[in-house]
Design a protein around this motif. Structure first.
Motif, PDB file in Angstrom:
ATOM      1  N   LYS A  60       0.845  -1.210   0.000  1.00 31.49           N
ATOM      2  CA  LYS A  60       0.000   0.000   0.000  1.00 31.49           C
ATOM      3  C   LYS A  60       0.874   1.252   0.000  1.00 31.49           C
ATOM      4  O   LYS A  60       0.587   2.220  -0.712  1.00 31.49           O
ATOM      5  CB  LYS A  60      -0.910  -0.017   1.224  1.00 31.49           C
ATOM      6  CG  LYS A  60      -2.096   0.913   1.121  1.00 31.49           C
ATOM      7  CD  LYS A  60      -3.071   0.644   2.259  1.00 31.49           C
ATOM      8  CE  LYS A  60      -4.335   1.438   2.113  1.00 31.49           C
ATOM      9  NZ  LYS A  60      -5.310   1.124   3.170  1.00 31.49           N
TER      10      LYS A  60
ATOM     11  N   THR B 237     -17.689 -11.677   8.307  1.00 39.52           N
ATOM     12  CA  THR B 237     -16.858 -11.160   7.211  1.00 39.52           C
ATOM     13  C   THR B 237     -15.409 -11.555   7.441  1.00 39.52           C
ATOM     14  O   THR B 237     -14.893 -11.414   8.548  1.00 39.52           O
ATOM     15  CB  THR B 237     -16.950  -9.626   7.147  1.00 39.52           C
ATOM     16  OG1 THR B 237     -18.317  -9.260   6.975  1.00 39.52           O
ATOM     17  CG2 THR B 237     -16.129  -9.068   5.997  1.00 39.52           C
TER      18      THR B 237
ATOM     19  N   GLY C  59      -8.800  -9.612   5.688  1.00 40.24           N
ATOM     20  CA  GLY C  59      -7.618  -9.965   4.897  1.00 40.24           C
ATOM     21  C   GLY C  59      -6.378 -10.067   5.771  1.00 40.24           C
ATOM     22  O   GLY C  59      -6.405  -9.734   6.960  1.00 40.24           O
TER      23      GLY C  59
ATOM     24  N   ASN D  55      -8.395  -5.128   4.875  1.00 45.95           N
ATOM     25  CA  ASN D  55      -9.662  -4.502   4.511  1.00 45.95           C
ATOM     26  C   ASN D  55     -10.335  -3.805   5.693  1.00 45.95           C
ATOM     27  O   ASN D  55     -11.519  -3.509   5.644  1.00 45.95           O
ATOM     28  CB  ASN D  55     -10.616  -5.528   3.877  1.00 45.95           C
ATOM     29  CG  ASN D  55     -10.818  -6.748   4.750  1.00 45.95           C
ATOM     30  OD1 ASN D  55      -9.935  -7.129   5.514  1.00 45.95           O
ATOM     31  ND2 ASN D  55     -11.966  -7.378   4.645  1.00 45.95           N
TER      32      ASN D  55
ATOM     33  N   LEU E   8     -13.307 -13.019   1.627  1.00 45.04           N
ATOM     34  CA  LEU E   8     -12.409 -12.045   1.001  1.00 45.04           C
ATOM     35  C   LEU E   8     -11.256 -12.743   0.294  1.00 45.04           C
ATOM     36  O   LEU E   8     -11.112 -12.658  -0.911  1.00 45.04           O
ATOM     37  CB  LEU E   8     -11.854 -11.085   2.065  1.00 45.04           C
ATOM     38  CG  LEU E   8     -10.818 -10.095   1.537  1.00 45.04           C
ATOM     39  CD1 LEU E   8     -11.478  -9.071   0.652  1.00 45.04           C
ATOM     40  CD2 LEU E   8     -10.083  -9.430   2.672  1.00 45.04           C
TER      41      LEU E   8
ATOM     42  N   SER F 179      -7.057  -4.298  -4.280  1.00 48.84           N
ATOM     43  CA  SER F 179      -8.068  -5.338  -4.020  1.00 48.84           C
ATOM     44  C   SER F 179      -7.488  -6.728  -4.238  1.00 48.84           C
ATOM     45  O   SER F 179      -7.869  -7.690  -3.559  1.00 48.84           O
ATOM     46  CB  SER F 179      -9.287  -5.132  -4.932  1.00 48.84           C
ATOM     47  OG  SER F 179      -8.879  -5.144  -6.292  1.00 48.84           O
TER      48      SER F 179
ATOM     49  N   GLU G  54      -5.592  -7.687  -1.140  1.00 47.27           N
ATOM     50  CA  GLU G  54      -6.512  -7.947  -0.032  1.00 47.27           C
ATOM     51  C   GLU G  54      -7.111  -9.346  -0.125  1.00 47.27           C
ATOM     52  O   GLU G  54      -7.385  -9.980   0.884  1.00 47.27           O
ATOM     53  CB  GLU G  54      -7.627  -6.900  -0.017  1.00 47.27           C
ATOM     54  CG  GLU G  54      -7.147  -5.522   0.443  1.00 47.27           C
ATOM     55  CD  GLU G  54      -8.181  -4.432   0.182  1.00 47.27           C
ATOM     56  OE1 GLU G  54      -9.270  -4.771  -0.310  1.00 47.27           O
ATOM     57  OE2 GLU G  54      -7.896  -3.265   0.463  1.00 47.27           O
ATOM     58  N   SER G  55      -7.317  -9.816  -1.345  1.00 47.40           N
ATOM     59  CA  SER G  55      -7.984 -11.111  -1.520  1.00 47.40           C
ATOM     60  C   SER G  55      -7.008 -12.256  -1.780  1.00 47.40           C
ATOM     61  O   SER G  55      -7.410 -13.413  -1.798  1.00 47.40           O
ATOM     62  CB  SER G  55      -8.981 -11.030  -2.679  1.00 47.40           C
ATOM     63  OG  SER G  55      -8.317 -10.727  -3.885  1.00 47.40           O
TER      64      SER G  55
ATOM     65  N   TYR H 222     -15.458  -0.383  -2.771  1.00 41.40           N
ATOM     66  CA  TYR H 222     -14.278  -1.203  -2.513  1.00 41.40           C
ATOM     67  C   TYR H 222     -14.229  -2.445  -3.401  1.00 41.40           C
ATOM     68  O   TYR H 222     -13.166  -2.855  -3.845  1.00 41.40           O
ATOM     69  CB  TYR H 222     -14.212  -1.605  -1.033  1.00 41.40           C
ATOM     70  CG  TYR H 222     -13.665  -0.488  -0.175  1.00 41.40           C
ATOM     71  CD1 TYR H 222     -12.311  -0.415   0.121  1.00 41.40           C
ATOM     72  CD2 TYR H 222     -14.502   0.521   0.309  1.00 41.40           C
ATOM     73  CE1 TYR H 222     -11.793   0.620   0.883  1.00 41.40           C
ATOM     74  CE2 TYR H 222     -13.996   1.565   1.073  1.00 41.40           C
ATOM     75  CZ  TYR H 222     -12.642   1.609   1.364  1.00 41.40           C
ATOM     76  OH  TYR H 222     -12.121   2.641   2.104  1.00 41.40           O
ATOM     77  N   ARG H 223     -15.358  -3.068  -3.600  1.00 40.98           N
ATOM     78  CA  ARG H 223     -15.406  -4.231  -4.486  1.00 40.98           C
ATOM     79  C   ARG H 223     -16.737  -4.235  -5.202  1.00 40.98           C
ATOM     80  O   ARG H 223     -17.732  -3.704  -4.694  1.00 40.98           O
ATOM     81  CB  ARG H 223     -15.279  -5.530  -3.673  1.00 40.98           C
ATOM     82  CG  ARG H 223     -13.859  -5.910  -3.333  1.00 40.98           C
ATOM     83  CD  ARG H 223     -13.801  -7.312  -2.734  1.00 40.98           C
ATOM     84  NE  ARG H 223     -14.421  -7.384  -1.425  1.00 40.98           N
ATOM     85  CZ  ARG H 223     -14.897  -8.505  -0.879  1.00 40.98           C
ATOM     86  NH1 ARG H 223     -14.846  -9.628  -1.560  1.00 40.98           N
ATOM     87  NH2 ARG H 223     -15.440  -8.507   0.319  1.00 40.98           N
TER      88      ARG H 223
ATOM     89  N   SER I 272     -11.419   6.779   2.547  1.00 43.85           N
ATOM     90  CA  SER I 272     -11.818   6.501   1.158  1.00 43.85           C
ATOM     91  C   SER I 272     -11.556   7.704   0.261  1.00 43.85           C
ATOM     92  O   SER I 272     -11.245   7.549  -0.924  1.00 43.85           O
ATOM     93  CB  SER I 272     -13.300   6.122   1.101  1.00 43.85           C
ATOM     94  OG  SER I 272     -13.545   4.983   1.897  1.00 43.85           O
TER      95      SER I 272
END
Length: 1500
Positions: free
Chosen positions: A523, A766, A769, A774, A916, A1031, A1034-1035, A1271-1272, A1304
């Motif tokens: 990041k 949920t 990650g 996330n 995720l 993303s 993250e996944s 975000y997704r 964001s």
């Protein structure tokens, strides 16, 4: 069950309360039974139980009876005691008591003699059988159940009594026959009674058998056990037990559920439980040795540097040796059985050349049956050789697998106890390398170790037999071997040095370490547009790695050429010397082809020996590395004295001195403090004063130099940087404990997590990650706090948990959790904080400066002393007012009015909604042709075609010199000599030399092709990963990506070219053999063709299964590395919560799951080899029998050539399929590396045609036009229709509760997330139209999480070397770091460890500020940047930003509202919308949401 009110023991020999050895239930006396178990009560009506009780009181015999099994149960049964005594004795007693009277009756009533009939004879036979069963049972109990007899003699007597009674019954039958009695009511009643009494045991035995069958079926259905246990001897040696899985894999692609569960002896639990004790004992011995060495040095003296280095090397060698000894003790005995197999294999291998058909072919008078006998004997010896060889390989791979499990287990367990100073010497990447690369080296060592001592013996035997055939000429062969030996040894040593010192340890480790850091800090790289700088660093490591690999491969090519030419060189030397010594020395077929067969045998040990030596050397290095890590210093139990919680006790730290960071000698020194139970202690002090180190000391994480620390009760810990697992929110909070619904919701509410669960797609289900990718910083910190609160511990160590949350949320958490009215009010809480507003409510405040407590006392006491603390408070009283004055009802109403999330609602959430991360998935079916095309396309057709021709030329030369040799052997002998021997020898030598040169050329060419392909594929992978959006990271678990860069790239580097070399050489060799056999006996085509079809059939079965097993094994490997990574980073949290055993079990499960696919994978190779070698042995048999049949027409030379070459078919076939499968298996690595080519990518880094001015942005204006962001796909918009205009030089604060969309906005400006709708303009330029690096390099962010990379401090500030040292020092001065850096020994070149762990969190945040000051762009974004620093430092940072960025546009995402009160404007975000926007003064006057937040923070 036996019971008696008046006795202390039972008739079964068990005391009351013990379990009777023949019953499934306890055996209590009557006085001990519970009410529910049939307790006797005087008020109860009469029941049958009282009747038995009366018998029990009156009888001298204690019946074995249990009312819980016979009366108070839904399924009545009699105990084993009762069945084996009473039910056996009743019919016996009846017969023995009444028999005398009945015999008397018969004696008195004689009715005449009855003849012996068939029926009577049958009765007697059956009776004797019945009696004999009793005696058999008697001897069985006597021999097998001697333990039971000592306690229960009654069980030994019962079968004897029964047998004697049956004999008595037979005697009575004979007496009745003699006395003329045809029908007997007496015996009828006996047999009826006996049958009735036997029905109960019969029913029990049937029930037991049915239960066992059912349990067995259920176990088999659930466990899918490995069939090898139940396989027959023949099935085991031929591996037929594996056929079922091969067939299944051929029909449908295998899945993880199809694989067998591991055998118990292969499981981690079984292997490591025994090994860990042995290793602990070995470590203790090593420590004793070190102490003995240390005591030898005079007190106060210091060893010279050379002596210290020597001692360090000795320790590493010793630790490696101790590890090897531990492994040998555990796995040695099973390994020796494999060694025995290879000895038998060698015996059969040397027997084959002795039974070649050449003597038979030369003897014209020999009968045909002898030829067939020799042919059959050759076939049988070849088969036995194959069987023993593959049993040896199976044993070696099994031992290798167990060694891998053992080493992984030891490394993992060590990572949970290693201390901080030792941990800093090895990065996560290096630890992952220990469990991947080094374990593989040890597995190779297990397979090839026997070759180290066996190969020289095989060479000696070959030369002995050659001496027998060729006499002193064999010495020429010995001389050639002696020349080849040192050459191969030198090459092996050189390659080992290149691989170990240059590639593996230095460049590969460096590349993997850097990739791990890139993935962890991706990041930050994207925010700063630093991808290119780090890409260049990775490629720098990669080029050096490939350069060393190239050198290694060229050396290896020389080794391969010398090995493949060794048979020719030895033959040339021996035959040349033989014919030159004497003209009478004739080379006939017998001498030539027996010698060639022996030379072919000689090739195997000659090739194996250098490889075995190389493998052993690499294993020694790996053992040293592993030993060094496993013997590194551990956390000492005596660092903290743990004591049980008792009332009125305190947690004490007395006069302790802890070393926090050994490298820069920073101490927490001379601290004496006593913390009363249930009190709240606040620890305050400037950045780097040792606050976190103090908590580490309480956890026992730092090394104690003097004094003691005592902690009473259980501990929960919240680290400064939240450690979040890649699991659901719920799993992160309950952390292995049972979910208590009410308490769980109370914790969620107290930690202000309920509003966040509303935002998350699947609530607390949920998935988070890796490292909480996330979640926002505040959310991560609150989840970390909730984990600690849920634990219900006695002592809470809280390392600044409120720094990352908004002010009003921080106040809510303090009130609801930490403060005097919080859920932890009765617990001992030690809170490190920078928030002054919480201090008045603390029972005790400790002020730390430079590792020492300068002041301590309550808030009022410290103020009244007018010391440094009081001055500090008065200075900052205006900026952060005391929040204790705020009443409870002013807390955010949204938080209080939140409805708890019901468990039923959560259960209805679809499973994949909160998913995720994507698990590493295995593709199915054969590898697609596209993968081969892609691999070969990267090499180029211009290189591939010449290589194929070179191989054909090489094999043509081999065929020519072999055929030339057969012709030489067939030459007629004239006057005891052969003619033109010099010419024949010269041609023979020339053809062999040409072949050797061709071999070297092909090997080097393929190696270079492999390096070319590998360079391209690694470059593609790196580019694909770095161009992926956030993303994707993250996944995708980092373990999956690291696996691609480590294991898969390593396979493409080495395994794919190696497989291609082998496959091509053996394919051309097979063609040569077939041509030779067909030249000798054309009729062999009739047999070779069907065998080829059978070969292709077996091969197709194998490749489908093997390829899928390789994929499953690769997929199951990634979670191991991910789990290792996660554990190493969160070790302190895991230790604090005492969850080591649970994490060890999880690691065991992951390793075992990986081994479930690895085990069938290597068994598949053995299954294939055994079956194919039998096909190959069929070719040997066919060639031999056809040669016998064509004796009259074939010359001995051509027969010798055909038979000796057909003997090689067995090995060639196996190696072709094995190498082809290796290629296909390893091409899977190309497939896996190529997977990320198809994943979504972010926009281009730069656009060539862009006309962006060099000085853009000049003004720093930002405009949002109806901007929306998500975000997704499928999720709700995080920002909804944002429209606002930020003017140049404007200072804008962005506030709002967690999840409102503050961060964001920053992600949108930097295009970390692309717009779902609308546009953003900076200085009138639409940011969507420019390159990402053009955008990100022109604006600056100081991020929430300060991330540093391993390397120099200067590299962390300026990776592109764009700025001068003066500019760097200036930025450090403005960031208030100049004094700190100046005092470091290496100044700007000070090495930061992985993640910057040798700097405090506050110092890392200041480094991030220095980065921003260095870049000094027109737009600056601060994302909660001062959350981790104390108020004084925060004030300094804020003043620096105000002065240095005065002419810049500044956007601050703020937690501390006081920092933005003098800003031009404040934007209040709420659920993705701008709810308020104006100057702070105007917003307060409007009395809206911002006013309420200020009031909560005590600012109005």
């Amino acid at each position: 069950m036996c019971h008696a009110r008046s006795f202390k023991t039972t008739s079964c020999g068990d005391s009351p309360g013990q379990r009777c050895q023949h019953s499934q239930t306890p055996c209590p006396s009557l006085g001990q039974r519970g009410d529910k178990q049939g307790k006797l009560d005087n008020n109860k009506p009469f029941s049958p139980k009282y009747l038995f009780l009366t018998i029990d009181r009156l009888s001298w015999l204690c019946y074995c009876y249990d009312w819980n099994r016979t009366w108070y149960t839904a399924n009545p049964d009699l105990t084993q005691c009762f069945q084996n005594t009473v039910l056996v004795w009743v019919p016996c007693i009846y017969l023995w008591l009444l028999a005398p009277f009945y015999c008397l009756h018969l004696y008195c009533h004689d009715r005449g003699h009855i003849q012996m009939s068939c029926l009577c004879s049958a009765k007697m036979v059956l009776g004797f059988l019945l009696a004999s069963f009793g005696f058999v049972e008697f001897f069985y109990i006597l021999l097998e159940r001697s333990q039971d007899i000592q306690h229960h003699m009654v069980f030994l007597l019962s079968p004897i009594i029964r047998s004697l009674t049956v004999i008595l019954a037979m005697c009575i039958i004979q007496l009745e026959r003699i006395r003329g009695c045809r029908s007997s009511i007496f015996l009828f009643l006996f047999w009826v009674l006996a049958v009735v009494c036997a029905l109960v045991p019969l029913r029990a035995k049937i029930q037991l058998a049915m239960d066992e069958v059912c349990l067995s079926l259920v176990f088999n259905l659930l466990q899918n056990p490995c069939p090898v246990k139940d396989a027959s001897f023949l099935s085991k040696i031929l591996f037929w037990w594996f056929t079922g899985l091969v067939v299944k894999g051929y029909r449908t692609p295998l899945e993880a559920g199809d694989l067998w569960t591991l055998r118990e002896e292969d499981t981690s639990q079984k292997i490591i439980s025994d090994l860990e004790q042995d290793w602990t004992a070995e470590c203790a011995k090593l420590q004793k040795q070190e102490k003995a060495l240390a005591s030898g040095v005079a007190l106060g003296s210091r060893l010279p540097e050379q002596a210290q280095l020597l001692r360090k090397l000795q320790k590493e060698q010793s630790s490696g040796f101790f590890l090897l000894r531990t492994l040998a003790r555990k796995f040695g005995p099973y390994f020796l059985t494999g060694t025995l197999c290879i000895i038998f294999h060698d015996a059969f291998m040397f027997a084959i050349p002795q039974v070649l058909l050449l003597d038979f072919m030369r003897d014209e008078d020999a009968p045909l049956w002898k030829g067939y006998f020799y042919a059959t004997l050759m076939f049988l010896l070849s088969c036995l050789q194959s069987l023993f060889n593959h049993q040896y390989m199976y044993t070696c791979f099994t031992v290798g697998m167990r060694v891998k499990t053992a080493v992984m287990g030891l490394v993992y367990r060590k990572s949970l106890v290693i201390n901080s100073s030792a941990r800093r010497t090895c990065t996560v990447g290096e630890i992952v390398n220990l469990v991947s690369a080094d374990t593989q080296k040890l597995m190779d060592f297990v397979v090839y170790f026997n070759a180290v001592w066996l190969a020289p013996i095989e060479i000696a035997l070959c030369l002995f037999f050659l001496w027998q055939h060729l006499g002193p000429s064999a010495l020429a062969g010995i001389a050639t071997v002696i020349l080849i030996f040192p050459l191969n040894g030198f090459i092996a040593k050189k390659r080992s040095k290149l691989q170990v010192k240059e590639i593996q340890m230095k460049f590969m480790d460096g590349r993997i370490r850097l990739m791990n850091e890139i993935l962890n800090g991706i990041k930050i790289l994207k925010f700063y547009a630093w991808e290119k700088a780090f890409l260049e660093q990775v490629l720098g490591y990669r080029e050096k790695e490939l350069k060393a690999l190239k050198k290694s491969q060229i050396l290896y090519s020389i080794s391969i050429a010398s090995f493949n030419s060794s048979s020719f060189l030895i033959a040339f030397a021996m035959f040349g010397v033989y014919v030159m010594l004497d003209d009478k020395n004739v080379l006939d077929a017998q001498k030539v082809f027996v010698s060639m067969a022996l030379i072919n045998i000689l090739k195997t040990p000659l090739s194996q020996l250098p490889f075995a030596i190389s493998t052993t050397l690499q294993a020694v290095v790996s053992l040293k590395r592993l030993g060094k890590y496993l013997c590194s210093e551990e956390l000492k139990m005596e660092n903290v004295s743990k004591a049980p919680l008792s009332s009125g006790k305190r947690n004490q730290q007395q006069n302790k001195r802890f070393e926090a960071y050994r490298k820069i000698h920073f101490f927490v020194d001379r601290i004496s403090v006593s913390v009363p139970r249930g009190s709240l202690v606040a620890v305050v002090g400037p950045v780097g004063s040792g606050k976190s180190s103090l908590l580490s000391a309480m956890l026992g994480e730092t090394e104690k130099r003097s004094g003691q620390v005592t902690v009473k009760g259980s501990v929960a810990y919240v680290p400064q940087q939240a450690w979040i697992q890649n699991a659901t929110v719920q799993d992160n909070i309950i952390f292995g404990r049972e979910k208590l619904k009410t308490w769980y919701h109370r914790v969620l509410e107290a930690c202000a997590l309920l509003p966040d669960l509303d935002i998350l797609p699947a609530g607390d289900a949920t998935e988070i990650g890796e490292k909480g990718l996330n979640l926002s910083g505040g959310q991560k910190q609150r989840v970390s706090l909730a984990r600690a609160v849920y634990r219900k511990a006695d002592v809470y160590l809280l390392d600044d948990p409120l720094s990352a949350v908004d002010a009003h949320v921080g106040q809510h958490i303090f009130d609801k959790v930490i403060g005097p009215k919080g859920v932890l009010r009765d617990k001992t809480r030690i809170l490190v904080t920078h928030g002054m507003s919480f201090l008045p409510q603390a029972d005790l405040i400790l002020v730390l400066v430079d590792g020492e407590i300068t002041e301590s006392g309550s808030y009022q006491e410290l103020l009244s002393r007018h010391g440094a603390f009081a001055d500090f408070i008065h200075t900052f009283a205006s900026t952060e007012r005391k929040e204790s004055a705020i009443q409870g009802d002013t807390t955010n109403t949204n938080l209080q009015n939140m409805e708890p999330v019901s468990e039923t609602d959560q259960e209805q959430v679809p499973e994949d909604l909160g998913k995720l991360t994507e698990a590493d998935k295995a593709r199915t079916g054969r590898v697609r042709l596209d993968m081969y095309k892609k691999y070969f396309k990267t090499i180029g057709l211009a290189i591939i075609i010449p290589i194929v021709f070179l191989y054909a030329f090489q094999q043509g030369a081999s065929l020519a010199y072999n055929y030339w040799l057969s012709k030489w052997a067939d030459d007629p002998v004239v006057n005891g000599t052969q003619i033109d021997t010099d010419l024949k020898l010269t041609v023979f030598g020339a053809l062999g030399f040409v072949q050797g040169v061709a071999i070297f050329g092909t090997t080097v060419a393929i190696s270079i092709c492999g390096i070319i392909a590998s360079r391209h594929l690694h470059m593609d992978l790196l580019n694909n990963v770095l161009h992926s959006p956030m993303s994707f990271f993250e996944s995708t678990p980092s373990g999956n990506l690291l696996n691609r860069f480590a294991k898969e790239i390593d396979a493409i580097d080495c395994m794919v070219p190696e497989g291609l070399k082998m496959m091509l050489s053996y394919v051309f060799k097979l063609m040569e053999v077939c041509i030779i056999v067909l030249m000798a006996t054309p009729f062999a085509a009739v047999i070779i063709l069907p065998l080829s079809f059978l070969y292709a059939f077996v091969q197709s079965f194998y490749v489908a299964t093997s390829c899928q097993l390789r994929r499953l094994e690769a997929v199951s490997r990634s979670p191991i590395y991910t789990h290792f990574n996660e554990t190493v980073q969160g070790a302190s949290v895991i230790r604090a919560f005492g969850e080591q055993s649970r994490f060890i079990l999880q690691a065991n499960d992951r390793v075992d799951f990986n081994q479930t696919s690895y085990f069938p994978r290597f068994v598949a190779t053995r299954w294939l080899a055994v079956n194919l070698e039998f096909v190959g042995n069929g070719v040997v048999l066919a060639a031999a029998i056809l040669s016998v049949m064509g004796k009259s027409t074939l010359s001995p030379g051509i027969v010798g050539l055909a038979v000796s070459h057909s003997l090689q078919v067995t090995g060639i076939l196996s190696w072709i399929v094995r190498s082809w499968t290796d290629v296909e298996n390893n091409i899977v690595s190309v497939e896996r590396v190529n997977e990320y080519a198809d994943t979504p990518k972010e926009a281009s880094w730069s656009i060539e045609s862009s006309s962006l001015p060099q000085a853009w942005p000049q003004n720093g204006t930002i405009e949002f036009q109806d901007y929306g962001l998500q975000y997704r796909k499928g999720l709700e918009l995080a920002l909804k229709g944002i429209t606002l205009h930020i003017h140049e030089r404007e200072k804008v604060g962005i506030v709002g509760r967690t999840g409102a969309g503050k961060s964001s906005l920053a992600l949108g400006i930097f295009r970390i997330l692309e717009a779902a709708k609308g546009k953003i303009f900076i200085d009138g330029v639409d940011i969507a139209d420019i390159g990402l690096h053009d955008l990100r390099s022109r604006i600056t962010i100081i991020p929430q999480d300060p991330v540093l990379f391993s390397g120099s401090l200067r590299m962390n500030l300026d990776p592109f070397d764009t700025y001068t040292d003066e500019e760097v020092w200036s930025s450090l001065e403005l960031a208030h770091l100049k004094n700190f850096v100046s005092n470091l020994p290496d100044k700007l070149n000070h090495e930061c460890t992985e993640g910057g762990e040798n700097l405090s969190l506050g110092q890392r945040q200041l480094v991030c500020l220095a980065r921003a000051l260095l870049r000094k762009t027109k737009i600056l974004v601060l994302d909660e940047a001062t959350a981790a620093v104390d108020l004084e430092t925060d004030t300094l940072i804020q003043s620096t930003i105000r002065t240095q960025f005065e002419d810049c546009t500044v956007l601050t995402i703020a937690h501390r509202l006081n920092t933005i009160m003098d800003y031009t404007r404040v934007i209040v975000m709420d659920r993705g919308h701008v709810s308020e926007m104006d100057s702070p003064a105007n917003l307060i006057s409007q009395r809206g949401q911002f006013y309420r937040m200020c009031r909560e923070a005590g600012l109005v």
